[in-house]
Design an enzyme around this catalytic site. Structure first.
Site, short mmCIF file in Angstrom:
data_model
loop_
_atom_site.label_atom_id
_atom_site.label_comp_id
_atom_site.label_asym_id
_atom_site.label_seq_id
_atom_site.Cartn_x
_atom_site.Cartn_y
_atom_site.Cartn_z
N SER A 46 0.85 -1.33 0.08
CA SER A 46 0.09 0.05 -0.18
C SER A 46 0.78 1.41 0.02
O SER A 46 1.79 1.50 -0.87
CB SER A 46 -1.18 0.03 1.19
OG SER A 46 -1.85 0.94 0.94
N ASP A 191 -5.54 -4.03 -2.50
CA ASP A 191 -4.59 -3.71 -1.47
C ASP A 191 -3.90 -5.09 -0.83
O ASP A 191 -4.74 -5.83 -0.30
CB ASP A 191 -5.06 -2.91 -0.17
CG ASP A 191 -4.15 -2.32 0.55
OD1 ASP A 191 -3.03 -3.11 0.80
OD2 ASP A 191 -4.35 -1.20 1.12
#
Length: 321
Positions: A46, A191
């Site tokens: 991320s 993610d």
């Protein structure tokens, strides 16, 4: 002669990525060397994946990185408010709508293009590992430089696509579709924090796989702040889908990060494992609070972490020099 294999791992955490960015800037200041030159492998999830790619993006001569870590601290202050912003229409449309992501992807895409440009994964200055999760095939996906170089047709992607995929946190941003260079395959990604918000263990295993004859590994793991806000039982016991949707993501990310930290502390001696983490007593733990006040609070936490861990940072820099 045995070689020390040096691994850097950067957690996910949205706007809180400013904290590890500050640690990286301090390491560069103390050593006088760019991060990409000091590590054999850099991994990120991320916001950590975005830092990983920006730190390894080559500059004009393709020898030195385009950005210093200090310049990436500025990324959060300059681009954070644009990434985590919503138009009036989007706000109204999202009210009470559990089917709508919290933010449109336009601000994130604009910021990624500004910092990563047209650079491709294969051009990273050192080995990288960036995590994502494929939601149609239901498997973890790892973006790796060495794969991008050996199989450009199926594993080399623009850094902007890689960064967008690893940052597509469920409920915050919509999933991302990335297409292989020849257009033969397409992947639907979110993610990587859903399984590796702290990718240090993934990075350690990758380093061992890449260097099977080596026995000496140094792992540096950078957190984005440990969550401290309680979830009171009397309040939470009545929650359903609407209330749990975003809090559960924080619970998963935090639990995964702490578990990885525990595992590596058992596997590696203290002079071969460095975890730099702070408690979010002052800064807001929300991943998307890009207000001026919260950015200032997060920077104070980063500065406090650098002061409290100064001796260990000095020790670490001795290994990296």
């Amino acid at each position: 002669m045995p070689k020390l294999i040096k691994v850097l791992s950067i957690d996910g955490g949205g706007i809180r990525g400013i904290i590890p960015a500050m640690i990286l800037a301090e390491i560069e200041r103390r050593t006088g060397q760019p991060i990409a030159r000091m590590f054999d492998l850099i991994a990120g999830t991320s916001t950590g994946g975005i830092l990983t790619l920006a730190l390894t993006r080559p500059g004009p001569r393709r020898v030195h990185p385009k950005f210093t870590a200090a310049e990436l601290v500025d990324l959060y202050e300059k681009e954070g408010p644009r990434i985590f912003s919503r138009s009036i229409w989007h706000r109204l449309h999202a009210v009470g709508n559990l089917l709508e992501e919290k933010y449109p992807s336009k601000g994130l895409q604009t910021a990624l293009r500004a910092y990563l440009g047209q650079t491709r994964l294969k051009d990273a200055l050192t080995e990288v590992l960036v995590t994502a999760y494929e939601i149609e095939g239901r498997f973890p996906w790892f973006f790796k430089r060495h794969r991008a170089r050996t199989d450009t047709a199926t594993h080399d992607f623009p850094m902007t696509d890689v960064a967008h995929a690893t940052a597509a946190a469920p409920t915050y941003f919509e999933p991302v579709k990335v297409t292989t260079r020849e257009g033969s395959d397409e992947y639907a990604l979110i993610d990587g924090g859903v399984y590796a918000n702290n990718p240090a263990m993934c990075a350690y295993v990758e380093a061992q796989t890449r260097h099977p004859r080596e026995r000496d590994f140094l792992v540096v793991s950078l957190g984005t702040g440990e969550l401290t806000r309680p979830l009171p039982y009397e309040q939470v016991k009545g929650w359903g889908l609407a209330h749990w949707a975003q809090p559960i993501l924080n619970v998963v990310f935090d639990g995964v990060s702490d578990t990885t930290d525990y595992q590596l502390r058992q596997l590696l001696p203290s002079n071969r494992y460095y975890r730099f983490q702070t408690r979010l007593d002052e800064g807001n733990e929300d991943m998307d609070n890009a207000s001026r006040a919260n950015l200032a609070a997060l920077k104070r936490l980063g500065e406090g972490l650098i002061r409290s861990e100064s001796a260990r940072l000095t020790e670490l820099c001795g290994h990296l020099g």
